[in-house]
Scaffold this active site. Structure first.
Site, short mmCIF file in Angstrom:
data_model
loop_
_atom_site.label_atom_id
_atom_site.label_comp_id
_atom_site.label_asym_id
_atom_site.label_seq_id
_atom_site.Cartn_x
_atom_site.Cartn_y
_atom_site.Cartn_z
N LEU A 4 -36.41 10.12 -5.00
CA LEU A 4 -35.05 9.58 -5.01
C LEU A 4 -35.00 8.28 -4.20
O LEU A 4 -34.58 7.23 -4.69
CB LEU A 4 -34.06 10.60 -4.44
CG LEU A 4 -32.61 10.11 -4.35
CD1 LEU A 4 -32.03 9.86 -5.73
CD2 LEU A 4 -31.74 11.15 -3.61
N THR A 43 -42.31 12.95 -0.06
CA THR A 43 -43.14 14.06 0.42
C THR A 43 -43.93 14.65 -0.74
O THR A 43 -43.37 14.85 -1.83
CB THR A 43 -42.23 15.14 1.05
OG1 THR A 43 -41.48 14.54 2.10
CG2 THR A 43 -43.06 16.30 1.60
N ALA A 101 -32.08 21.88 -0.28
CA ALA A 101 -33.12 21.66 0.72
C ALA A 101 -32.52 21.57 2.12
O ALA A 101 -33.10 22.08 3.09
CB ALA A 101 -33.90 20.40 0.38
N ARG A 102 -31.37 20.94 2.23
CA ARG A 102 -30.72 20.81 3.55
C ARG A 102 -30.37 22.18 4.10
O ARG A 102 -30.45 22.42 5.31
CB ARG A 102 -29.42 20.02 3.42
CG ARG A 102 -29.64 18.56 3.19
CD ARG A 102 -28.35 17.88 2.76
NE ARG A 102 -28.62 16.47 2.53
CZ ARG A 102 -27.74 15.62 2.00
NH1 ARG A 102 -26.54 16.05 1.65
NH2 ARG A 102 -28.05 14.36 1.85
N GLU A 132 -33.31 13.94 4.20
CA GLU A 132 -32.25 14.84 3.68
C GLU A 132 -30.88 14.48 4.24
O GLU A 132 -30.08 15.37 4.54
CB GLU A 132 -32.57 16.30 4.03
CG GLU A 132 -33.93 16.75 3.62
CD GLU A 132 -33.98 17.19 2.19
OE1 GLU A 132 -32.91 17.32 1.56
OE2 GLU A 132 -35.09 17.38 1.68
N GLY A 133 -30.64 13.21 4.42
CA GLY A 133 -29.38 12.74 5.02
C GLY A 133 -29.57 12.59 6.51
O GLY A 133 -29.87 13.57 7.20
N THR A 134 -29.42 11.37 7.01
CA THR A 134 -29.57 11.14 8.46
C THR A 134 -28.42 11.82 9.20
O THR A 134 -27.40 12.19 8.59
CB THR A 134 -29.53 9.63 8.77
OG1 THR A 134 -28.22 9.14 8.42
CG2 THR A 134 -30.58 8.85 7.99
#
Ligand code: FAD
Length: 389
Positions: free
Chosen positions: A136, A169, A247-248, A368-370
């Site tokens: 992504l 990853t 995933a988060r 996965e989003g800061t």
């Protein structure tokens, strides 16, 4: 009279788990103790991911474990979370491998794929025979993936993909890349097998975090794919965002594993390391650090369990996952840094797990989003006002 609570399960969270959940947790914990912990310092130091363990993770049922059918274990979300916690108590690289395989590569095929795509890929991915990655992020679009430049255009019955994905990853070891690209009709997901002409990967070197995990760049240069390579069930950013949400959720649990490992290392060290003729665990300042670690570890684990029960009940909102990710990664990092100080000079070596976890968690804070992005998601949810741009 009640007994003094155990230092490692102070709030008796174990009692809140079912027998099956405990079994999955214990099996994963044994795998980590036998296969990961004896080797992890070397893998981290050399920057290696032991790919040979992928099939073992598959045979334990840990890949795509919360998905139903197609060779997946079909466990509850809580069981998936417990497995993430135990894997990350070993190393965040292992949890990342399992998160990417299950939640970012298998989940979109399972949720949005055609029946043929599911049959073709999911059983082999669940077995660890086929490794997946999720493309992504791009060099110029991280927190704002909706700006992506990777394009997908139709050419007769085929699609042509062009663009670059960054920080992916498993990219260099993946047999299959799930790539998100902008088509005329909106963002679409594509299944790009390794070896497809025009598709190349190169690994990112000199990382000082998540070293026991492969991170790569994906280059798509006029990659021709049949229409059957496109995920038919989703269009727009909803597709990749729903995968990230899965995933988060695993991260909310996973980081509590890294935190537990750091707390445990600090506690053992504090009880045996003697300075000024007494164990350093007897000094008030050390006890304050350990007590603070215990408080945040207990709260974070309870939070993860609460989110897991909500997910299993089908009531968990993405914003609630943001709250979990924001809090638990932040607190896990604080625990790791504090644990490192308890270990003094030993805290900076790979003889102990603490600096490795602390370094790994720096990546988990960003991917996965800061933490900033999750803060803004919460801000928007509670004020109704978007502060993103
Ligand atoms: C080890 C590792 C593995 C990864 N694996 C994957 C993977 O498998 N697949 C994948 O697609 N991606 C992956 N990523 C990429 C990751 O998701 C991105 O790094 C992340 O989204 C942040 O993007 P960026 O690094 O471009 O930072 P930027 O978006 O450039 O952000 C830089 C800083 O600016 C802040 N910022 C940005 N926008 C705002 C705003 N509106 N308000 C306030 N602050 C803001 C950010 O929070 C951050 O602090 C991985 C990253 C790492 C480090």
């Amino acid at each position: 009279m009640t007994d003094t609570p155990s230092a490692l399960d102070f709030l008796a969270i174990d009692r809140l788990l079912s027998e099956e959940e405990r079994l999955i947790r214990d099996t994963t914990r044994s795998f980590v103790a036998d296969k990961v912990l004896p080797e992890i310092a070397g893998w981290f130091e050399r920057g290696e991911f032991p790919l040979e363990l992928a099939k073992e993770l598959g045979s334990l049922g840990l890949l795509g474990m919360h998905l139903q059918g197609y060779g997946c274990s079909g466990t509850s979300a809580v069981s998936y979370g417990l497995a993430c916690l135990e894997l990350e108590a070993g190393d965040s690289g292992f949890r990342s491998f399992v998160s990417v395989q299950g939640s970012l590569a298998m989940f979109p095929i399972w949720k949005y794929g055609s029946e043929e795509q599911k049959q073709a890929w999911l059983p082999r991915m669940a077995a660890g025979e086929v490794i997946g990655c999720f493309g992504l992020t791009e060099p110029d679009f991280g927190s704002n993936p909706a700006g992506m430049r990777t394009s997908a255009r139709r050419d007769g019955p085929d699609w042509i993909l062009d663009g670059t994905k960054m920080w992916i990853t498993n990219g260099g070891i993946a047999d299959l890349a799930v790539v998100w690209a902008r088509a005329e009709e909106g963002v679409r997901g594509f299944l790009v097998p390794r070896g497809t002409r025009g598709f190349t990967t190169s690994d990112i070197e000199r990382k000082l975090s998540l070293r026991a995990s492969v991170t790569s760049e994906l280059v798509l240069d006029g990659v021709r794919l049949p229409d059957s390579a496109m995920l038919p069930g989703v269009r727009g950013m909803r597709g990749p965002m729903s995968c990230l949400n899965e995933a988060r959720y695993g991260i909310c649990w996973g980081v509590m594993g890294a935190a537990r490992a750091c707390y445990q290392a600090a506690l053992e060290y504090a009880k045996t390391r003697v300075q000024f003729d007494r164990p350093i665990g007897g000094f008030q300042l050390t006890q304050e650090k350990l007590a603070d670690m215990l408080v945040e570890l207990s709260k974070g684990t309870l939070l993860a369990l609460h989110l897991g029960r909500m997910k299993d009940a089908g009531t968990l909102a993405p914003e609630q996952v943001s709250l979990g990710k924001l809090n638990n990664v932040r607190e896990a990092l604080k625990i790791a840094r504090s644990a490192r100080t308890v270990l003094g000079a030993n805290g900076v070596t790979l003889e102990y797990p603490v600096i490795r976890h602390a370094n790994n968690l720096e990546s988990v804070l960003t991917y996965e989003g800061t933490s900033e992005v999750h803060t803004l998601i919460l801000g928007q949810a509670i004020t109704g006002l978007s502060a993103f741009s």
